[in-house]
Design an enzyme around this catalytic site. Structure first.
Site, PDB file in Angstrom:
ATOM      1  N   GLY A  24       0.854  -1.098  -0.001  1.00  0.00           N
ATOM      2  CA  GLY A  24      -0.146  -0.037  -0.172  1.00  0.00           C
ATOM      3  C   GLY A  24       0.936   1.202   0.137  1.00  0.00           C
ATOM      4  O   GLY A  24       2.077   1.275   0.448  1.00  0.00           O
TER       5      GLY A  24
ATOM      6  N   GLN B 247       2.834   9.913   1.373  1.00  0.00           N
ATOM      7  CA  GLN B 247       4.317   9.185   1.262  1.00  0.00           C
ATOM      8  C   GLN B 247       5.067   9.628  -0.033  1.00  0.00           C
ATOM      9  O   GLN B 247       6.323   9.502   0.011  1.00  0.00           O
ATOM     10  CB  GLN B 247       3.761   7.822   1.371  1.00  0.00           C
ATOM     11  CG  GLN B 247       3.457   7.327   2.487  1.00  0.00           C
ATOM     12  CD  GLN B 247       3.179   5.773   2.635  1.00  0.00           C
ATOM     13  OE1 GLN B 247       2.250   5.313   2.159  1.00  0.00           O
ATOM     14  NE2 GLN B 247       4.309   4.977   3.039  1.00  0.00           N
TER      15      GLN B 247
ATOM     16  N   CYS C 295       6.161  -0.080   7.218  1.00  0.00           N
ATOM     17  CA  CYS C 295       5.673   1.054   6.302  1.00  0.00           C
ATOM     18  C   CYS C 295       6.797   1.137   5.132  1.00  0.00           C
ATOM     19  O   CYS C 295       8.154   1.357   5.591  1.00  0.00           O
ATOM     20  CB  CYS C 295       5.318   2.338   7.104  1.00  0.00           C
ATOM     21  SG  CYS C 295       5.014   3.862   6.386  1.00  0.00           S
ATOM     22  N   LEU C 296       6.493   1.694   4.224  1.00  0.00           N
ATOM     23  CA  LEU C 296       7.374   2.189   3.231  1.00  0.00           C
ATOM     24  C   LEU C 296       8.217   3.391   3.572  1.00  0.00           C
ATOM     25  O   LEU C 296       9.248   3.817   3.198  1.00  0.00           O
ATOM     26  CB  LEU C 296       6.950   2.227   1.727  1.00  0.00           C
ATOM     27  CG  LEU C 296       6.357   0.893   1.078  1.00  0.00           C
ATOM     28  CD1 LEU C 296       5.720   1.181  -0.350  1.00  0.00           C
ATOM     29  CD2 LEU C 296       7.485   0.007   0.895  1.00  0.00           C
TER      30      LEU C 296
ATOM     31  N   HIS D 188      -4.242   1.213   7.823  1.00  0.00           N
ATOM     32  CA  HIS D 188      -3.066   1.853   7.741  1.00  0.00           C
ATOM     33  C   HIS D 188      -2.642   3.079   6.748  1.00  0.00           C
ATOM     34  O   HIS D 188      -2.288   4.105   7.138  1.00  0.00           O
ATOM     35  CB  HIS D 188      -1.817   0.773   7.343  1.00  0.00           C
ATOM     36  CG  HIS D 188      -0.377   1.167   7.191  1.00  0.00           C
ATOM     37  ND1 HIS D 188       0.594   0.792   8.313  1.00  0.00           N
ATOM     38  CD2 HIS D 188       0.074   2.032   6.394  1.00  0.00           C
ATOM     39  CE1 HIS D 188       1.804   1.272   7.731  1.00  0.00           C
ATOM     40  NE2 HIS D 188       1.649   2.273   6.594  1.00  0.00           N
ATOM     41  N   GLU D 189      -3.411   2.763   5.504  1.00  0.00           N
ATOM     42  CA  GLU D 189      -3.078   3.807   4.444  1.00  0.00           C
ATOM     43  C   GLU D 189      -4.212   5.042   4.820  1.00  0.00           C
ATOM     44  O   GLU D 189      -3.715   6.280   4.633  1.00  0.00           O
ATOM     45  CB  GLU D 189      -3.591   3.261   2.976  1.00  0.00           C
ATOM     46  CG  GLU D 189      -2.594   2.302   2.566  1.00  0.00           C
ATOM     47  CD  GLU D 189      -1.250   2.277   2.545  1.00  0.00           C
ATOM     48  OE1 GLU D 189      -0.609   3.383   2.648  1.00  0.00           O
ATOM     49  OE2 GLU D 189      -0.427   1.252   2.911  1.00  0.00           O
TER      50      GLU D 189
ATOM     51  N   HIS E 191      -2.631   7.288   7.053  1.00  0.00           N
ATOM     52  CA  HIS E 191      -1.536   8.484   6.689  1.00  0.00           C
ATOM     53  C   HIS E 191      -2.249   9.774   6.044  1.00  0.00           C
ATOM     54  O   HIS E 191      -1.793  10.796   5.877  1.00  0.00           O
ATOM     55  CB  HIS E 191      -0.969   7.642   5.107  1.00  0.00           C
ATOM     56  CG  HIS E 191       0.280   6.684   5.430  1.00  0.00           C
ATOM     57  ND1 HIS E 191       1.457   7.316   6.207  1.00  0.00           N
ATOM     58  CD2 HIS E 191       0.567   5.559   5.250  1.00  0.00           C
ATOM     59  CE1 HIS E 191       2.174   6.230   6.175  1.00  0.00           C
ATOM     60  NE2 HIS E 191       1.912   5.051   5.744  1.00  0.00           N
TER      61      HIS E 191
HETATM   62 NI    NI Z   1       2.622   3.333   5.776  1.00  0.00          NI
END
Ligand code: NI
Length: 179
Positions: free
Chosen positions: A46, A51, A88-89, A130-131, A134
């Site tokens: 995701g 991000q 998380c990226l 999670h997304e 953000h």
């Molecule tokens: Ni993340």
């Protein structure tokens, strides 16, 4: 294919609240495609627009079942609990244990700004939560139980993208991927 730079935790943009998308422009379509490209390139499940430095309410998700684009998403219902590893990226190489709802129902707009609803269980429910966080400037580390720990994603990197199957084993490896 165009990749965008993934912002890393500590970047102030990851703490901001994103604005709703009000019209679909070629620029926004390109953003969504770039987000998908960037997510796949980073081997994530995701990615949210902030991000990649864009404060718009857009997320992309793929838990191995194909791309899901959610514009102006909102969670409608949550049920149950799951506790599992989350990464998380924007915080590469680390993970932590987070409890999330095991089921969510959400609504969003698609690329044509047409509304749709989606229900998700397990990893999909986790990824949606999670997304969406953000978009309100919230990183999962806020919810981590205990300490963050170091992870290597060597296994995930070695796994060819075209071999996604819905087996227990591979679901588990998707579980360890970052969002
Ligand atoms: Ni993340």
């Amino acid at each position: 294919m165009a990749l965008r730079k993934i912002r890393i935790m500590g970047d102030e943009i990851l703490t901001k609240t994103c604005r709703p998308v009000t019209d679909m422009t070629p620029r926004t379509r390109t953003l969504v495609q770039d987000m998908l490209d960037t997510m796949y390139d980073a081997n994530g499940v995701g990615l949210a627009a902030p991000q990649v430095g864009i404060l718009k309410r857009i997320v992309v998700i793929d838990i191995g079942e194909g791309p899901l684009v959610m514009i102006n998403p909102e969670i409608l219902e949550k049920e149950g609990e799951q506790r599992g590893q989350e990464g998380c990226l924007s915080l590469p190489g680390q993970a932590g244990m987070v409890t999330r709802p095991n089921y969510v129902k959400a609504k969003a707009l698609d690329l044509d700004l047409k509304p749709f609803e989606i229900e998700g269980e397990g990893l999909l429910a986790r990824a949606i939560c999670h997304e969406l966080d953000h978009l309100d400037g919230i990183m999962y580390v806020r919810f981590v139980e205990g300490e963050l720990f170091d992870v290597t994603d060597e296994e995930a990197q070695e796994e060819p993208e075209d071999e996604w199957e819905e087996t227990e084993e591979q679901e588990e490896s998707a579980e360890g991927k970052d969002a």
